[in-house]
Design a protein around this motif. Structure first.
Motif, PDB file in Angstrom:
ATOM      1  N   MET A 302      29.883  48.432  50.745  1.00 58.54           N
ATOM      2  CA  MET A 302      31.169  49.002  50.334  1.00 58.54           C
ATOM      3  C   MET A 302      31.592  48.518  48.951  1.00 58.54           C
ATOM      4  SD  MET A 302      33.378  48.858  53.878  1.00 58.54           S
ATOM      5  CE  MET A 302      33.277  47.073  54.016  1.00 58.54           C
ATOM      6  N   VAL A 303      30.917  47.482  48.451  1.00 61.39           N
ATOM      7  CA  VAL A 303      31.292  46.890  47.163  1.00 61.39           C
ATOM      8  C   VAL A 303      30.685  47.710  46.029  1.00 61.39           C
ATOM      9  CG1 VAL A 303      31.147  44.834  45.716  1.00 61.39           C
ATOM     10  CG2 VAL A 303      31.395  44.609  48.200  1.00 61.39           C
ATOM     11  N   ASP A 304      31.462  47.954  44.999  1.00 63.41           N
ATOM     12  CA  ASP A 304      30.963  48.658  43.824  1.00 63.41           C
ATOM     13  C   ASP A 304      31.646  48.084  42.589  1.00 63.41           C
ATOM     14  OD1 ASP A 304      29.478  50.362  42.325  1.00 63.41           O
ATOM     15  OD2 ASP A 304      30.534  52.191  42.903  1.00 63.41           O
ATOM     16  N   VAL A 305      31.092  48.368  41.429  1.00 59.23           N
ATOM     17  CA  VAL A 305      31.681  47.905  40.170  1.00 59.23           C
ATOM     18  C   VAL A 305      31.711  49.071  39.198  1.00 59.23           C
ATOM     19  CG1 VAL A 305      30.994  45.488  40.439  1.00 59.23           C
ATOM     20  CG2 VAL A 305      29.416  47.100  39.375  1.00 59.23           C
ATOM     21  N   SER A 306      32.716  49.086  38.335  1.00 63.46           N
ATOM     22  CA  SER A 306      32.850  50.154  37.349  1.00 63.46           C
ATOM     23  C   SER A 306      32.108  49.787  36.070  1.00 63.46           C
ATOM     24  CB  SER A 306      34.332  50.386  37.031  1.00 63.46           C
ATOM     25  OG  SER A 306      34.864  49.272  36.326  1.00 63.46           O
ATOM     26  N   GLU A 307      31.865  50.780  35.233  1.00 61.50           N
ATOM     27  CA  GLU A 307      31.186  50.532  33.965  1.00 61.50           C
ATOM     28  C   GLU A 307      32.028  49.630  33.058  1.00 61.50           C
ATOM     29  OE1 GLU A 307      28.053  51.333  33.398  1.00 61.50           O
ATOM     30  OE2 GLU A 307      28.119  52.070  35.464  1.00 61.50           O
ATOM     31  N   ILE A 308      33.345  49.776  33.144  1.00 64.55           N
ATOM     32  CA  ILE A 308      34.230  48.912  32.344  1.00 64.55           C
ATOM     33  C   ILE A 308      34.068  47.458  32.785  1.00 64.55           C
ATOM     34  CG2 ILE A 308      36.640  48.355  31.849  1.00 64.55           C
ATOM     35  CD1 ILE A 308      37.255  51.335  32.047  1.00 64.55           C
ATOM     36  N   GLU A 309      33.990  47.237  34.094  1.00 67.78           N
ATOM     37  CA  GLU A 309      33.824  45.877  34.606  1.00 67.78           C
ATOM     38  C   GLU A 309      32.470  45.302  34.208  1.00 67.78           C
ATOM     39  OE1 GLU A 309      36.422  45.787  38.700  1.00 67.78           O
ATOM     40  OE2 GLU A 309      34.576  46.982  38.679  1.00 67.78           O
ATOM     41  N   VAL A 310      31.449  46.145  34.198  1.00 64.72           N
ATOM     42  CA  VAL A 310      30.119  45.685  33.791  1.00 64.72           C
ATOM     43  C   VAL A 310      30.135  45.238  32.339  1.00 64.72           C
ATOM     44  CG1 VAL A 310      27.724  46.392  33.412  1.00 64.72           C
ATOM     45  CG2 VAL A 310      28.921  47.108  35.492  1.00 64.72           C
ATOM     46  N   ARG A 311      30.768  46.044  31.482  1.00 65.45           N
ATOM     47  CA  ARG A 311      30.841  45.684  30.068  1.00 65.45           C
ATOM     48  C   ARG A 311      31.632  44.393  29.869  1.00 65.45           C
ATOM     49  NH1 ARG A 311      28.884  47.049  24.795  1.00 65.45           N
ATOM     50  NH2 ARG A 311      29.695  45.216  23.727  1.00 65.45           N
ATOM     51  N   GLN A 312      32.698  44.225  30.622  1.00 62.29           N
ATOM     52  CA  GLN A 312      33.499  43.009  30.512  1.00 62.29           C
ATOM     53  C   GLN A 312      32.693  41.789  30.957  1.00 62.29           C
ATOM     54  OE1 GLN A 312      36.751  42.953  29.197  1.00 62.29           O
ATOM     55  NE2 GLN A 312      36.204  40.773  29.104  1.00 62.29           N
ATOM     56  N   PHE A 313      31.894  41.960  31.994  1.00 56.21           N
ATOM     57  CA  PHE A 313      31.051  40.867  32.474  1.00 56.21           C
ATOM     58  C   PHE A 313      30.038  40.473  31.402  1.00 56.21           C
ATOM     59  CE2 PHE A 313      27.152  39.409  34.595  1.00 56.21           C
ATOM     60  CZ  PHE A 313      27.646  38.338  35.315  1.00 56.21           C
ATOM     61  N   TYR A 314      29.464  41.464  30.739  1.00 57.32           N
ATOM     62  CA  TYR A 314      28.504  41.201  29.658  1.00 57.32           C
ATOM     63  C   TYR A 314      29.180  40.424  28.529  1.00 57.32           C
ATOM     64  CZ  TYR A 314      25.686  42.246  25.497  1.00 57.32           C
ATOM     65  OH  TYR A 314      24.973  42.155  24.326  1.00 57.32           O
ATOM     66  N   ASP A 315      30.379  40.853  28.145  1.00 55.83           N
ATOM     67  CA  ASP A 315      31.089  40.183  27.048  1.00 55.83           C
ATOM     68  C   ASP A 315      31.494  38.761  27.419  1.00 55.83           C
ATOM     69  OD1 ASP A 315      30.864  42.437  25.479  1.00 55.83           O
ATOM     70  OD2 ASP A 315      32.832  43.242  26.064  1.00 55.83           O
ATOM     71  N   ASP A 316      31.830  38.539  28.693  1.00 57.18           N
ATOM     72  CA  ASP A 316      32.308  37.227  29.129  1.00 57.18           C
ATOM     73  C   ASP A 316      31.174  36.240  29.402  1.00 57.18           C
ATOM     74  OD1 ASP A 316      34.866  38.183  28.962  1.00 57.18           O
ATOM     75  OD2 ASP A 316      35.085  38.547  31.123  1.00 57.18           O
ATOM     76  N   HIS A 317      29.956  36.743  29.596  1.00 55.27           N
ATOM     77  CA  HIS A 317      28.839  35.863  29.965  1.00 55.27           C
ATOM     78  C   HIS A 317      27.618  36.138  29.084  1.00 55.27           C
ATOM     79  CE1 HIS A 317      31.387  36.188  33.581  1.00 55.27           C
ATOM     80  NE2 HIS A 317      31.060  34.915  33.779  1.00 55.27           N
ATOM     81  N   PRO A 318      27.739  35.965  27.773  1.00 54.98           N
ATOM     82  CA  PRO A 318      26.598  36.249  26.886  1.00 54.98           C
ATOM     83  C   PRO A 318      25.394  35.365  27.183  1.00 54.98           C
ATOM     84  CG  PRO A 318      28.318  35.038  25.717  1.00 54.98           C
ATOM     85  CD  PRO A 318      28.908  35.457  27.025  1.00 54.98           C
ATOM     86  N   GLU A 319      25.632  34.164  27.738  1.00 58.37           N
ATOM     87  CA  GLU A 319      24.516  33.255  28.023  1.00 58.37           C
ATOM     88  C   GLU A 319      23.553  33.828  29.065  1.00 58.37           C
ATOM     89  OE1 GLU A 319      27.538  32.592  31.158  1.00 58.37           O
ATOM     90  OE2 GLU A 319      27.602  32.856  28.981  1.00 58.37           O
ATOM     91  N   GLN A 320      24.019  34.800  29.840  1.00 57.18           N
ATOM     92  CA  GLN A 320      23.163  35.405  30.860  1.00 57.18           C
ATOM     93  C   GLN A 320      22.127  36.355  30.256  1.00 57.18           C
ATOM     94  OE1 GLN A 320      23.168  34.983  34.189  1.00 57.18           O
ATOM     95  NE2 GLN A 320      24.947  33.654  34.380  1.00 57.18           N
ATOM     96  N   PHE A 321      22.315  36.719  28.996  1.00 56.86           N
ATOM     97  CA  PHE A 321      21.488  37.780  28.413  1.00 56.86           C
ATOM     98  C   PHE A 321      20.764  37.328  27.144  1.00 56.86           C
ATOM     99  CE2 PHE A 321      25.261  39.462  30.527  1.00 56.86           C
ATOM    100  CZ  PHE A 321      24.651  40.127  31.579  1.00 56.86           C
ATOM    101  N   VAL A 322      20.538  36.020  27.037  1.00 61.10           N
ATOM    102  CA  VAL A 322      19.802  35.464  25.903  1.00 61.10           C
ATOM    103  C   VAL A 322      18.312  35.470  26.240  1.00 61.10           C
ATOM    104  CG1 VAL A 322      19.392  33.402  24.518  1.00 61.10           C
ATOM    105  CG2 VAL A 322      21.725  34.019  25.180  1.00 61.10           C
ATOM    106  N   HIS A 323      17.498  35.853  25.272  1.00 62.36           N
ATOM    107  CA  HIS A 323      16.054  35.805  25.479  1.00 62.36           C
ATOM    108  C   HIS A 323      15.392  35.038  24.344  1.00 62.36           C
ATOM    109  CE1 HIS A 323      16.422  39.266  22.728  1.00 62.36           C
ATOM    110  NE2 HIS A 323      15.234  38.910  22.304  1.00 62.36           N
TER     111      HIS A 323
END
Length: 474
Positions: A302-323
């Motif tokens: 039943m849980v879902d997330v919106s595209e706006i929330e996904v983008r906010q998560f990306y902006d708030d957690h840049p360390e998760q996406f470092v390569h």
């Protein structure tokens, strides 16, 4: 959670009971095959040795080759050899592989697998007499003729293990088929053709909805019945629809995927390989596991997330996406330096590196079309290869480089200097990470709700829980 699952009636749903039945049958089938059928399979050492000899695993042969670009050129070479020009002289004149050409075409000793990677068919390796020149052979985009000048014994240990496994697998398959035939007679199997026609017609019309609720018997044996619905539950797991739309194809798939496991599972019970109490305990544990998994899915789906929330998560957690800095490389791992030099020359002369992938020793080379991803963290695994790749220029053909397991020829296709990945390239990853967090949070809230709801009937003994849980959980 079990109390809640029972309260919702999940334990009696067709999905849960069907999953329990199917998983139990799988367990019983494995038990029967391992206890009754597998012990009958014996692999004769003489059969292994026969295959070692027949397939050429017992020797290595000194390979000589003359490699040219076109069929016309190899015909010219063949004509010269037929007229009496020596193989060594023709190799020095025509062969594209400078290193072996200087040695009269000699490439060194190869086993049958290395020969095949060098575009020498296994039958040529086995049957070509010493000193005799082969017919012109295709070598990717090039052509060559080969000959063998010396044989020596090879250690067939690796091949012996592979062939033993191959013969055992063949023997087990044959033993299973024979056992199934015996069980058919023993259990007086009856196949109901009306039900078979129903299945075939449904797949032919590409509409299988009617099968999901049909209790029409497909097979009956020894008091057991397999319905169309039960068969469809198994077929839904990936059986090819086009094959099921044909009668003979449907019979073969149903025999293998539906009937055989059912009869083996039934035979396990008939032969008392498991007693009633053990079977019931196994089913109880399965039922609880499947019930819990079903309840978790109900709460988390039943849980879902919106595209706006996904983008906010990306902006708030840049360390998760470092390569890290990394490279994509086209790479072939060859057995010998001479083979690697030959491959290098083929690529220089225009051969597509990916088309030579069958010669690579890397297990996943063909699946990856010779493209591999490397980063600094893999230096410990590839101490010579990774530093060389990270230092190489894009597009430059490198090698042969001696590395663990052979000789490498590679070319950097793409270099990524590292940093934070752009949102567009990690959007799916960001969504998955956020969704997982939300689902875990929802599941935690659900568990707390259950604790509050059932507080009067559930008592947690902390001291016993501490003893039962592993240290890392505590």
């Amino acid at each position: 959670m079990l109390l809640e699952g029972h309260r919702r009636g999940l334990d009696t749903t067709r999905a849960v009971t069907g999953a329990v039945d199917n998983t139990t049958r799988s367990w019983l089938t494995t038990l029967y095959l391992s206890s009754v059928v597998a012990p009958r399979v014996q692999v004769d050492t003489e059969d292994i040795q026969r295959l070692i000899t027949e397939r050429g695993y017992d020797r290595e042969r000194k390979l000589n080759a003359i490699l040219v670009h076109t069929r016309e050129e190899i015909d010219t070479v063949a004509t010269g050899l037929a007229e009496g020009v020596t193989f060594a002289e023709m190799a020095r004149r025509f062969s594209l592989d400078d290193r072996s050409a200087a040695q009269g075409g000699e490439l060194g000793f190869v086993d049958v697998e290395a020969a095949e990677r060098s575009y020498v068919p296994a039958d040529v390796f086995r049957d070509l007499p010493l000193g005799q020149v082969s017919e012109p052979l295709s070598a990717g985009k090039s052509w060559h003729v080969v000959r063998f000048t010396e044989d020596r014994p090879a250690d067939p240990t690796k091949a012996r293990h592979q062939l033993k496994e191959e013969l055992y697998t063949q023997g087990l398959q044959q033993a299973q088929e024979e056992e199934q035939e015996q069980l058919r007679a023993r259990f007086s199997l009856v196949r109901h053709d009306e039900a078979l026609s129903l299945i075939v017609d449904a797949y032919r019309q590409q509409n299988t909805t009617s099968l999901d609720n049909s209790d029409m018997p497909l097979y009956t044996f020894d008091g057991e019945q397999v319905s169309v619905r039960a068969a469809q539950q198994v077929l839904r797991g990936g059986a090819p629809p086009r094959v099921l739309a044909q009668r003979e194809g449907a019979i073969a798939i149903l025999n293998r995927r539906v009937l055989a496991p059912r009869m083996f599972a039934h035979a396990a019970i008939v032969e008392d390989l498991v007693d009633g109490a053990e079977l019931e305990e196994h089913r109880r544990e399965l039922r609880e596991d499947i019930l819990l998994a079903t309840l978790r899915r109900q709460e988390t789906d039943m849980v879902d997330v919106s595209e706006i929330e996904v983008r906010q998560f990306y902006d708030d957690h840049p360390e998760q996406f470092v390569h890290e800095r990394s490279v994509w490389a086209e790479e072939l791992l060859l057995a010998t330096e001479s083979e690697a030099r030959q491959v290098h020359q083929l690529i220089v002369d225009g051969a597509d590196l990916a088309e030579l992938v069958s010669r690579s020793l890397r297990a996943d080379a063909e699946r990856r079309s010779a493209r591999h991803h490397y980063h600094p963290g893999e230096v410990a695994l590839y101490p010579r290869l990774v530093p060389a790749m990270l230092a190489a220029k894009k597009g430059e053909l490198m090698g042969p480089l001696e590395v663990d397991g052979g000789w490498s020829v590679f070319r950097i296709a793409y270099a990524n200097e590292g940093g934070i990945e752009p949102f567009d390239s990690v959007q799916r990853q960001a969504r998955a990470l956020l969704l997982k967090r939300r689902q875990q949070s929802a599941l935690g809230a659900f568990l707390q709700h259950l604790r509050d709801t059932h507080a009067s009937v559930v008592v947690i003994h902390a001291e016993h829980l501490a003893k039962a849980l592993p240290d890392e959980v505590l």
